[in-house]
Design a protein around this motif. Structure first.
Motif, PDB file in Angstrom:
ATOM      1  N   SER A 274       0.835  -1.212   0.000  1.00  8.99           N
ATOM      2  CA  SER A 274       0.000   0.000   0.000  1.00  8.99           C
ATOM      3  C   SER A 274       0.862   1.251   0.000  1.00  8.99           C
ATOM      4  CB  SER A 274      -0.934   0.009   1.218  1.00  8.99           C
ATOM      5  OG  SER A 274      -1.842  -1.066   1.174  1.00  8.99           O
TER       6      SER A 274
ATOM      7  N   ARG B  18       2.248   1.838  -3.511  1.00  9.80           N
ATOM      8  CA  ARG B  18       1.210   2.385  -4.397  1.00  9.80           C
ATOM      9  C   ARG B  18       0.989   3.861  -4.112  1.00  9.80           C
ATOM     10  NH1 ARG B  18      -1.243  -2.715  -3.438  1.00  9.80           N
ATOM     11  NH2 ARG B  18      -2.525  -1.831  -1.767  1.00  9.80           N
ATOM     12  N   ARG B  19       1.005   4.235  -2.840  1.00  9.10           N
ATOM     13  CA  ARG B  19       0.795   5.638  -2.480  1.00  9.10           C
ATOM     14  C   ARG B  19       1.966   6.494  -2.971  1.00  9.10           C
ATOM     15  NH1 ARG B  19      -1.637   8.855   1.555  1.00  9.10           N
ATOM     16  NH2 ARG B  19      -1.159  11.017   0.977  1.00  9.10           N
TER      17      ARG B  19
ATOM     18  N   ASN C 120       3.988   5.904  -5.527  1.00  6.83           N
ATOM     19  CA  ASN C 120       3.896   6.009  -6.989  1.00  6.83           C
ATOM     20  C   ASN C 120       2.783   6.951  -7.410  1.00  6.83           C
ATOM     21  OD1 ASN C 120       5.971   4.153  -7.168  1.00  6.83           O
ATOM     22  ND2 ASN C 120       4.620   2.405  -7.557  1.00  6.83           N
ATOM     23  N   TRP C 121       1.674   6.910  -6.670  1.00  6.47           N
ATOM     24  CA  TRP C 121       0.525   7.782  -6.975  1.00  6.47           C
ATOM     25  C   TRP C 121       0.905   9.247  -6.760  1.00  6.47           C
ATOM     26  CZ3 TRP C 121      -2.346  11.159  -3.888  1.00  6.47           C
ATOM     27  CH2 TRP C 121      -3.533  11.629  -4.450  1.00  6.47           C
TER      28      TRP C 121
ATOM     29  N   PRO D 158      -4.847   5.718  -3.994  1.00  4.15           N
ATOM     30  CA  PRO D 158      -4.945   4.306  -3.606  1.00  4.15           C
ATOM     31  C   PRO D 158      -5.663   4.140  -2.278  1.00  4.15           C
ATOM     32  CG  PRO D 158      -2.719   4.854  -4.308  1.00  4.15           C
ATOM     33  CD  PRO D 158      -3.461   6.151  -4.198  1.00  4.15           C
TER      34      PRO D 158
END
Length: 344
Positions: free
Chosen positions: A248, A251-252, A254-255, A333
């Motif tokens: 998680s 993903r954060r 990269n976001w 995310p």
């Protein structure tokens, strides 16, 4: 070209010198203003019901917010401004259901919150499963409650011109038109702003341990994403919630990098008229359009994030189109804690 008509309490008004209608993927309520001079003041007052219509399409269904008048020795002016019905969700507190909802979907919760305002709610994207528990706080605005649920489901909130609230997502739909300098673009403005971009994005957190995850796996969750377009030392640390795991966190990170990069260039172009020359349909937000502006080094797809339809005596009828990178509105995310708030 279809003309724009203003209906107030069912009566039609026209003949104004200027008109402006704004829609945006970032705003749940569209807005309008019209102005006319050298006529007797129309019998319009704040709170009146209003519809702004262009051809067969409704652009605004809502209420008059304000009426203003001015005069001098030779003339007088009359201006009307208003917003979609959904503006009441932004402005007003939620009363019914304060405390929380159990085993209800996002659509059910939003419909419950919006019902006292007489606002319909629908979904154009998958809203996901029901929430096991969804909490609200005293003093929350109606929209704050709805928007929080939408973020947890990775959805955007907007309105459709009929006064309804709509859950949607970046559509990926291609516009049946293109924007090209020297053809249909009258003017263009580009603002490159790197103030919200960073060289590295670090997400840090600490997840609770259990029989499957313990020790270093949860004591110091860490993820990093690098933006190679930022040459100097500019780190950003984002503290994640207590239940964030390694995946998680990555993903954060990269976001944060991709969305900030997509939003760093603000491009606004102005075209003649309110419709696409290819189809005669109005320009629409949340569509992907091909854009070619050689002087700016731009050639490729952009997302239509905002529209302003206007008419003035000086500039005639134009559409101001705000464009962002395709990834500018990818939903944030969902964290592990939020995933565990849903019913299986």
């Amino acid at each position: 070209m279809a003309d724009l008509r203003l209906f107030i309490n069912g009566a039609i008004y026209s003949g104004w010198e200027s008109v402006r209608v704004t829609r945006s993927i970032e705003q749940v309520a569209g807005a309008f203003s019209v102005e006319v001079s050298d006529v007797d003041p129309w019998p319009i007052k704040p709170g009146d019901a209003v519809e702004v219509v262009c051809g067969p399409e409704k652009l605004i269904t809502g209420y008059v917010d304000r009426v203003s008048m001015g005069l001098d020795e030779s003339s007088h002016t009359f201006k009307v401004e208003g917003r979609d019905r959904t503006a009441d969700l932004v402005d007003c507190a939620v009363l019914g259901g304060t405390g929380g909802y159990a085993k209800q979907s996002l659509l059910q919760i939003a419909q419950s919150v919006a019902k006292p305002f007489g606002i319909a709610v629908r979904a154009e994207a998958d809203i996901g499963p029901a929430f096991l528990k969804f909490s609200t706080q005293p003093g929350d605005t109606a929209f704050a409650v709805i928007e929080r649920g939408a973020r947890m489901r990775g959805l955007l909130t907007t309105t459709d011109g009929t006064g309804a609230l709509v859950f949607t997502a970046p559509s990926g739909k291609r516009a049946d038109a293109a924007l090209k300098m020297g053809e249909n673009i009258k003017s263009a403005f580009l603002e490159a702003d790197a103030s919200e971009k960073f060289g590295t994005y670090q997400v840090r957190g600490q997840a609770p341990g259990n029989d499957e995850a313990f020790g270093k796996d949860v004591s110091g969750v860490f993820a990093i994403s690098k933006d190679g377009t930022v040459s100097r030392y500019r780190p950003l640390i984002v503290m994640a919630d207590m239940s964030t795991d390694k995946a998680s966190a990555q993903r954060r990170a990269n976001w944060e990098r991709s969305v900030r990069s997509a939003r760093s260039n603000r491009l606004v172009v102005t075209v003649a008229g309110w419709t696409k020359s290819s189809s005669g349909a109005l320009w629409k937000i949340n569509e992907i359009v091909a854009c070619d502006i050689p002087l700016f080094g731009i050639k490729g797809a952009r997302l239509i994030s905002g529209l302003t339809f206007s008419r003035t005596l000086a500039d005639g009828t134009t559409t101001e189109i705000e464009l962002a990178g395709e990834g500018a509105y990818v939903p944030e995310p969902v964290s592990k804690a939020e995933k565990e708030s849903i019913l299986a």
